[in-house]
Scaffold this active site. Structure first.
Site, PDB file in Angstrom:
ATOM      1  N   TYR A   1      -5.569   5.523  -7.123  1.00 51.03           N
ATOM      2  CA  TYR A   1      -5.766   5.383  -5.681  1.00 51.03           C
ATOM      3  C   TYR A   1      -7.190   4.914  -5.437  1.00 51.03           C
ATOM      4  O   TYR A   1      -8.103   5.717  -5.251  1.00 51.03           O
ATOM      5  CB  TYR A   1      -5.501   6.732  -5.003  1.00 51.03           C
ATOM      6  CG  TYR A   1      -5.648   6.739  -3.502  1.00 51.03           C
ATOM      7  CD1 TYR A   1      -5.150   5.707  -2.706  1.00 51.03           C
ATOM      8  CD2 TYR A   1      -6.266   7.811  -2.861  1.00 51.03           C
ATOM      9  CE1 TYR A   1      -5.268   5.742  -1.327  1.00 51.03           C
ATOM     10  CE2 TYR A   1      -6.385   7.854  -1.479  1.00 51.03           C
ATOM     11  CZ  TYR A   1      -5.890   6.815  -0.721  1.00 51.03           C
ATOM     12  OH  TYR A   1      -6.013   6.859   0.647  1.00 51.03           O
TER      13      TYR A   1
ATOM     14  N   TYR B   1       0.860  -1.194   0.000  1.00 48.43           N
ATOM     15  CA  TYR B   1       0.000   0.000   0.000  1.00 48.43           C
ATOM     16  C   TYR B   1       0.886   1.230   0.000  1.00 48.43           C
ATOM     17  O   TYR B   1       1.701   1.440   0.895  1.00 48.43           O
ATOM     18  CB  TYR B   1      -0.888  -0.021   1.234  1.00 48.43           C
ATOM     19  CG  TYR B   1      -2.127   0.839   1.136  1.00 48.43           C
ATOM     20  CD1 TYR B   1      -3.326   0.303   0.650  1.00 48.43           C
ATOM     21  CD2 TYR B   1      -2.130   2.161   1.549  1.00 48.43           C
ATOM     22  CE1 TYR B   1      -4.482   1.064   0.582  1.00 48.43           C
ATOM     23  CE2 TYR B   1      -3.293   2.934   1.489  1.00 48.43           C
ATOM     24  CZ  TYR B   1      -4.462   2.380   1.002  1.00 48.43           C
ATOM     25  OH  TYR B   1      -5.612   3.135   0.940  1.00 48.43           O
TER      26      TYR B   1
END
Lengths: 388, 138, 303
Positions: free
Chosen positions: A342, A292
Site C-alpha cells: 500500500y 486503486y
C-alpha cells in the site's frame, strides 16, 4: 493537448515491508535514485519534484538528499491517495508546458512501523479549517477510520444492488492470487480463499479484515520527461496518453454521504470521461486496469464508473467474466495494494509501466494501453499509459 | 443604644468561629444527619475540604443574626437566602447586614454571610416590628 | 424500567410529570413542636432570643426541623422530587449543591402542634453551564400544615445537580467537533435538545452539513429549522476495529435521511446490531458525552 506529450521513463522502488528500519526521507531518496538509474538519468537532469499530501518528506528535502540541484517546478497534490496519478498529471503538464524538463514523482513512508494510516486520529475534527469542520460531522460519532468511511458506501451499494460480502471477497481473492506470484509483493506465495475472506474478522461491517489493504513501509518514485526524450532513454517509454483529476459536486474528503446517490463514485466518473476523451480510447482498448484497491467495494464501483460494466453489474462482472490474469479485464496483475503493498497507488503506476515494457512479474500479453486510477472515495485522478 | 431601623442602617456584625463542635451540634440540632456535616473523613472523600454547615443551620444563623439586632418583639416573616460557597469547619463566618426598607412596621434587611472562600449566604430577611418603635438595647 | 441514560428532553418530560402530581403530602412530624428541641436548637445556634420559650412558639427557621428524617431513614420518602434527583444522578449529574432557600412564615408554630409537610415539584431548568460543571436546576416547594389544615410555613428550595467537571466518573470525551460561527447554531441546538438544520433565509433550501453561503442562491442570510427528529436509516457501519478513543466497540454509525430530506450522520443506539437495517425508521435522541458535548444520536422508532 496533453495527450502524448510526456512519458514515464523510469520507475524505482524500495522493498515493501512492515518495518523498513530506515527513515522516510531515506526511503524517498533510495526510490528516487532507483528511478533515475532505471531511466538512465542523473540528479543533475532533474528540475521538478512532485509528491502528494500526507508525505512527510518535503520536495526540497528529497531534492537535497539526492543531489538534485535547482528546481523550476515543484508541486504537492492534495487528497492523499487520490492524488497518486495526479502527480504524473502535474509532472506531465510541467513537461508539456516547458516549466520543467524532468520531473520526479515520489511517495515514501513507514505507514506500518511509523504513523499508521488505519488508526483513528481523534484530532481529525479538532481545528475549524474547512476539513476539520467537515470531519466534525463524522469523527465525534467514532466514524474515524478509512475502513469505516468506505464501509458506509459499501452498505448502501449492497442494499441498492443486492451485492454481498462474497462479491467483495472475490476481489480480495483475485488480488492475493496475483500477489502470490509476484516476488516483490508482501503477500508473495500467500493466496487466500473466499472462505478465509468470509471468516476473517470484522473491521467495520460490512468490511472484513481481508477487504482492507495492508499498511506498508516503502517508497516508489517515477521519472517523467517528454515523450520525445523518453524514447532515447534506457527503456521503452510509458506515454501519458491521458491524465486527469476529478472531484464531484458536493465532494467531501471521504464522507460524501450527502449527494443524491451513495452507490457510485462521481469523482471517478469525472476522471473516466476525461481519460477516454483525452486518449481517444475506450474501455475495450485497455489490456489491463490498475484499480486503486485500498478497500474491495470500491474496485466494483470503479469498474462501473470507468465503463467496464453497467451500474450495479460489477459483482456479476467479477464473478462471471473475471478480473484475473486470464479474465475479461485483468486488474492489478501485481496484486494491488491488497496483495503487493500500500504505497498509496504509486506502486500501481510502476506496475502499469512494467506491463507496457513487458517486464512485469505477472506479464500479460500484448499490452499497449493500461488504465490506472488513484484513491477512491476522495477527490481522485487517473492515467491512461500507452506504448509508443 | 436604640436600634435604628431607617433605611441603610447597618446591623452589628456577627462573627462565628466554625468549630467542628458548632458544625456538628447545629447539624444535629436541626436533625440533619447527612455525614458531610459530621464525618470529616467521609466529607473529604466526597471532595469537600472538611465538614461544613448544613442549610438549616445557615437559615437559623441568619435568623439569629437579625433577631439579635431586632430584639424579641420582632416577628420574622420571610427569609430568602441565596447559597454560595460552603462554610467549612475551621473557617470563620461573618454576617453583615443593613436595612433595605422600612415601612409601616415591615422591615427588610439585606444580609450577607461571608467566609474565607467568599459569600456563603446572601439574601434578605423580612420582619415585622409590631409597635413600629425602635428597640431598646440593654 | 427507567432508561439509565435519559436525555435532557426525557428528563424534562419526567419533571413535567412529577410537577403534574401537584402537592404530595408527606408523613406528619414524628413529634409535636416541643420545648426540648427548641432549647437544643437555640443552644446550638447560640440564639439567646427569649421570646420563643416565653410565649410557647418555635423559632420560625426551625420549620423544616420538625419533619427531618432520622439517621438511616430515607429522605423525601414519597416526595415527587426523589425520582427527578435519581434520574439526574443516572444522567451523570451526581454533584449537588443547594442554591436557594426561601422561607415564608405565616405564623410561628406553637408548642404541641404537629406539622405535616407537603411537597410540590415546580421546575427543572437546564442543562446549563455553571462554574461547577453542566447541570440542571431543580426547584420544589414544601408547605408545612398545622392540624387544622392551615399553612404555617412554606419553603422554596432549589438545587443544582451537576456533572462534576474536575473529579468524578466523567473524563473529557476525546472525539470533539471543531465549531465555528458557521456551525455553532447546530451544537448550541443539540445542547438544548434541538436538531437544527440550516435553512437559507432567502430561498429556503435546507442544508446539512451547514455552511456560510447558500450554494443554491448565493445568499449569506441563514436561519435554521428544528427538525422533527425522525428519519430512516440510509446506510450504516458497525465499527469493530481498531479501538476508537472514547468508544466501546462494536458500535453503529449511520447515515440518516431525515423527513426534511437532508442526511445526517450519527450513532444508532439502543438497537441490537443484528436488528439494524437500511430503511428502518429512527428518531433522534440526545446523548451527553461530557460536560461540554452533547451528540445527536438515533434510536429505533417504535412501531
Amino acid at each position: 493537448m496533453l495527450s502524448g506529450r510526456a512519458a514515464i521513463a523510469g520507475v524505482g522502488a524500495t522493498e515493501f515491508s512492515k518495518q523498513s528500519g530506515r527513515t522516510e526521507l531515506r526511503l524517498a531518496a533510495e526510490a528516487v535514485w532507483a528511478a533515475l538509474d532505471d531511466a538512465g538519468l542523473s540528479p543533475a537532469d532533474v528540475d521538478g519534484m512532485v509528491t502528494y499530501s500526507q508525505d512527510a518528506n518535503q520536495e526540497i528535502a528529497v531534492a537535497r538528499e539526492t543531489g538534485v540541484g535547482e528546481l523550476t517546478f515543484f508541486s504537492r497534490v492534495e487528497y492523499g491517495g487520490g492524488a497518486a496519478c495526479g502527480t504524473v498529471a502535474h509532472a506531465a503538464m510541467a513537461v508539456a508546458t516547458g516549466l520543467a524538463r524532468t520531473v520526479v514523482c515520489y511517495r515514501a513512508f513507514n505507514e506500518r512501523s511509523g504513523r499508521r494510516f488505519g488508526r483513528p486520529d481523534a484530532g481529525l475534527g479538532g481545528e475549524p479549517t474547512s476539513q476539520g469542520l467537515e470531519m466534525s460531522w463524522h469523527v465525534p460519532f467514532g466514524l474515524v477510520t478509512p475502513a469505516a468511511w468506505v464501509a458506509m458506501f459499501a452498505r448502501r451499494y449492497m442494499h441498492a444492488f443486492g451485492a454481498t460480502s462474497e462479491d467483495f471477497g472475490r476481489v480480495a481473492v483475485t488480488m492475493r492470487r496475483h500477489a502470490a506470484t509476484n516476488p516483490a509483493a508482501w503477500f508473495h506465495g500467500r493466496p487466500i480463499t473466499l472462505e478465509e475472506h468470509q471468516t476473517s474478522r470484522w473491521i467495520a461491517e460490512p468490511l472484513h479484515l481481508l477487504d482492507c489493504c495492508q499498511e506498508s513501509d516503502g517508497a516508489v518514485a517515477l521519472v517523467v520527461t517528454s515523450a520525445e526524450r523518453a524514447r532515447d532513454l534506457r527503456h521503452p517509454p510509458a506515454v501519458v496518453a491521458a491524465a486527469a483529476q476529478g472531484s464531484g459536486a458536493g465532494q467531501m474528503m471521504m464522507t460524501s454521504y450527502y449527494r443524491d446517490d451513495m452507490t457510485g463514485l462521481p469523482e471517478m466518473s469525472v476522471v473516466a470521461r476525461r481519460l477516454w476523451e483525452m486518449s481517444g480510447l475506450s474501455p475495450a482498448d485497455v489490456q489491463a486496469a490498475i484499480l486503486y484497491d485500498h478497500f474491495t467495494p470500491f474496485v466494483l464501483t470503479q469498474l462501473e464508473e470507468l465503463g467496464f460494466c453497467g451500474r450495479g453489474e460489477a459483482p456479476g462482472f467479477v464473478r462471471d467474466e473475471g478480473i484475473g490474469l486470464d479474465g475479461r479485464l485483468p486488474v492489478n496483475p501485481h496484486g494491488g495494494q491488497l496483495g503487493e503493498a500500500y504505497i498509496h497507488g504509486m506502486n500501481g503506476i510502476a506496475e502499469a509501466v512494467r506491463q507496457l515494457r513487458g517486464s512485469a512479474a505477472n506479464q500479460l500479453a500484448g499490452v499497449t494501453n493500461v488504465l490506472v486510477t488513484a484513491g477512491t472515495g476522495v477527490p481522485t485522478s487517473g492515467l491512461v499509459l500507452s506504448t509508443g | 443604644m436604640p436600634v435604628r431601623i431607617e433605611a441603610d442602617a447597618e446591623l452589628p456584625e456577627l462573627a462565628l468561629d466554625l468549630t467542628p463542635t458548632l458544625v456538628v451540634s447545629t447539624a444535629l440540632a436541626t436533625r440533619d444527619f447527612t455525614p458531610v456535616h459530621h464525618d470529616p473523613a467521609l466529607a473529604r472523600a466526597q471532595g469537600s475540604a472538611d465538614i461544613f454547615l448544613n442549610i438549616l443551620t445557615t437559615m437559623g444563623l441568619v435568623e439569629r443574626f437579625v433577631t439579635d439586632w431586632a430584639g424579641p418583639r420582632a416577628v420574622i416573616e420571610r427569609i430568602d437566602v441565596r447559597l454560595g460557597v460552603p462554610a467549612y469547619a475551621g473557617d470563620r463566618l461573618s454576617f453583615s447586614g443593613a436595612v433595605a426598607s422600612s415601612e409601616d412596621g415591615r422591615v427588610t434587611v439585606r444580609v450577607r454571610g461571608r467566609v474565607s472562600l467568599g459569600d456563603h449566604a446572601t439574601g434578605t430577611v423580612t420582619l415585622r416590628v409590631p409597635d413600629d418603635l425602635p428597640e431598646e438595647d440593654g | 424500567m427507567t432508561d439509565p441514560e435519559m436525555t435532557a428532553e426525557e428528563l424534562h418530560e419526567l419533571a413535567r410529570g412529577q410537577a403534574d402530581l401537584g402537592e404530595v403530602r408527606g408523613a406528619p412530624a414524628p413529634d409535636p413542636v416541643n420545648a426540648p428541641m427548641i432549647r437544643h436548637w437555640q443552644q446550638a445556634m447560640g440564639d439567646t432570643n427569649p421570646v420563643y420559650l416565653a410565649t410557647g412558639v418555635a423559632p420560625p427557621a426551625m420549620a423544616q426541623v420538625w419533619t427531618m428524617p432520622g439517621p438511616g431513614e430515607r429522605p423525601d420518602d414519597g416526595s415527587p422530587v426523589t425520582d427527578v434527583l435519581a434520574a439526574l444522578d443516572r444522567h451523570g449529574c451526581t454533584g449537588v449543591v443547594a442554591t436557594n432557600c426561601e422561607q415564608t412564615y405565616h405564623r410561628y408554630a406553637r408548642l404541641g402542634e404537629r406539622l405535616t409537610p407537603a411537597t410540590r415539584f415546580t421546575d427543572l431548568a437546564g442543562p446549563k453551564r455553571t462554574a461547577l460543571g453542566v447541570g440542571f436546576f431543580a426547584t420544589w416547594t414544601v408547605t408545612w400544615y398545622a392540624e387544622d389544615g392551615a399553612p404555617v410555613a412554606e419553603m422554596l428550595f432549589r438545587v443544582l445537580k451537576f456533572r462534576p467537571s474536575e473529579t468524578g466518573p466523567t473524563t473529557p470525551y476525546p472525539l470533539r467537533p471543531a465549531v465555528n460561527q458557521d456551525t455553532r447554531f447546530f451544537w448550541d441546538g443539540v445542547e438544548q435538545g434541538e436538531l437544527r438544520i440550516q435553512a437559507c433565509a432567502d430561498c429556503g433550501a435546507l442544508r446539512h452539513p451547514p455552511g456560510p453561503m447558500c450554494p443554491v442562491c448565493r445568499s449569506v442570510a441563514r436561519t435554521h429549522t428544528v427538525a422533527t427528529g425522525r428519519g430512516v436509516l440510509y446506510s450504516y457501519v458497525v465499527h469493530h476495529h481498531p479501538p476508537v478513543p472514547g468508544r466501546e466497540t462494536p458500535f453503529a454509525v449511520g447515515v440518516v435521511e431525515l423527513q426534511e430530506g437532508v442526511r445526517i450522520v450519527g450513532n444508532v443506539v439502543d438497537c441490537p446490531i443484528d436488528k439494524l437495517e437500511v430503511g428502518m425508521p429512527l428518531r433522534v435522541t440526545f446523548r451527553r458525552m461530557d460536560d461540554r458535548l452533547v451528540l445527536p444520536m438515533w434510536t429505533p422508532e417504535e412501531a
